[in-house]
Design a protein around this motif. Structure first.
Motif, PDB file in Angstrom:
ATOM      1  N   TRP A   1      -5.616   1.997  -9.255  1.00  0.00           N
ATOM      2  CA  TRP A   1      -4.835   2.678 -10.022  1.00  0.00           C
ATOM      3  C   TRP A   1      -5.407   3.745 -10.203  1.00  0.00           C
ATOM      4  O   TRP A   1      -5.038   4.759 -10.735  1.00  0.00           O
TER       5      TRP A   1
ATOM      6  N   ASP B   1       0.599  -1.223   0.018  1.00  0.00           N
ATOM      7  CA  ASP B   1      -0.017  -0.013  -0.059  1.00  0.00           C
ATOM      8  C   ASP B   1       0.835   1.274  -0.061  1.00  0.00           C
ATOM      9  O   ASP B   1       0.600   2.265  -0.996  1.00  0.00           O
TER      10      ASP B   1
ATOM     11  N   GLU C   1       0.980   3.859  -2.969  1.00  0.00           N
ATOM     12  CA  GLU C   1       0.418   5.343  -2.938  1.00  0.00           C
ATOM     13  C   GLU C   1       1.616   6.057  -3.340  1.00  0.00           C
ATOM     14  O   GLU C   1       1.497   7.318  -3.879  1.00  0.00           O
ATOM     15  N   GLU C   2       2.932   5.715  -2.835  1.00  0.00           N
ATOM     16  CA  GLU C   2       3.820   6.796  -3.491  1.00  0.00           C
ATOM     17  C   GLU C   2       4.251   6.812  -5.061  1.00  0.00           C
ATOM     18  O   GLU C   2       4.271   7.861  -5.721  1.00  0.00           O
TER      19      GLU C   2
ATOM     20  N   GLN D   1       1.754   6.498  -7.066  1.00  0.00           N
ATOM     21  CA  GLN D   1       0.784   7.117  -7.589  1.00  0.00           C
ATOM     22  C   GLN D   1       0.835   8.455  -7.425  1.00  0.00           C
ATOM     23  O   GLN D   1       0.517   9.397  -8.364  1.00  0.00           O
ATOM     24  N   ARG D   2       1.375   8.832  -6.203  1.00  0.00           N
ATOM     25  CA  ARG D   2       1.649  10.272  -6.018  1.00  0.00           C
ATOM     26  C   ARG D   2       2.780  11.105  -6.967  1.00  0.00           C
ATOM     27  O   ARG D   2       2.539  11.886  -7.424  1.00  0.00           O
ATOM     28  N   ARG D   3       3.944  10.066  -7.247  1.00  0.00           N
ATOM     29  CA  ARG D   3       4.793  10.548  -8.160  1.00  0.00           C
ATOM     30  C   ARG D   3       4.684   9.929  -9.683  1.00  0.00           C
ATOM     31  O   ARG D   3       5.400  10.488 -10.399  1.00  0.00           O
ATOM     32  N   SER D   4       3.431   9.550  -9.975  1.00  0.00           N
ATOM     33  CA  SER D   4       3.087   9.385 -11.206  1.00  0.00           C
ATOM     34  C   SER D   4       3.985   8.498 -11.720  1.00  0.00           C
ATOM     35  O   SER D   4       4.614   8.470 -13.216  1.00  0.00           O
TER      36      SER D   4
END
Length: 90
Positions: free
Chosen positions: A90, A59, A63-64, A66-69
């Protein structure tokens, strides 16, 4: 004019690929790096996470990403970890 081109190029974002494994991470890392040989890798960065064995770790890393694309590649055999990848939003 060259100075302007350099400035624009230096402002380009580095594309990140997170590679995750519940083991050493060598297999997924090698597969990603082999695929990347087809591209200019000057603006690419591979971030390797090994020994990812809990849902909480998955997780946090996803999440990281996703935050950083960041793109994500993984290998996992753990019954606890593998389903987490499939269900992640996603």
């Amino acid at each position: 004019m060259c100075g302007g081109v350099r400035r624009v190029m230096s402002e380009e974002k580095t594309f990140e690929i997170f590679v995750l494994s519940d083991g050493t991470g060598e297999t997924v890392d090698k597969a990603v790096r082999a695929a990347l040989t087809q591209f200019d890798s000057s603006k690419l960065r591979v971030v390797r996470y090994k020994s990812v064995r809990s849902k909480e770790q998955v997780d946090a890393i996803l999440e990281e990403a996703q935050r950083r694309s960041a793109a994500v590649a993984y290998t996992a055999v753990s019954d606890e970890v593998l389903p987490k990848f499939a269900r992640h939003n996603w």
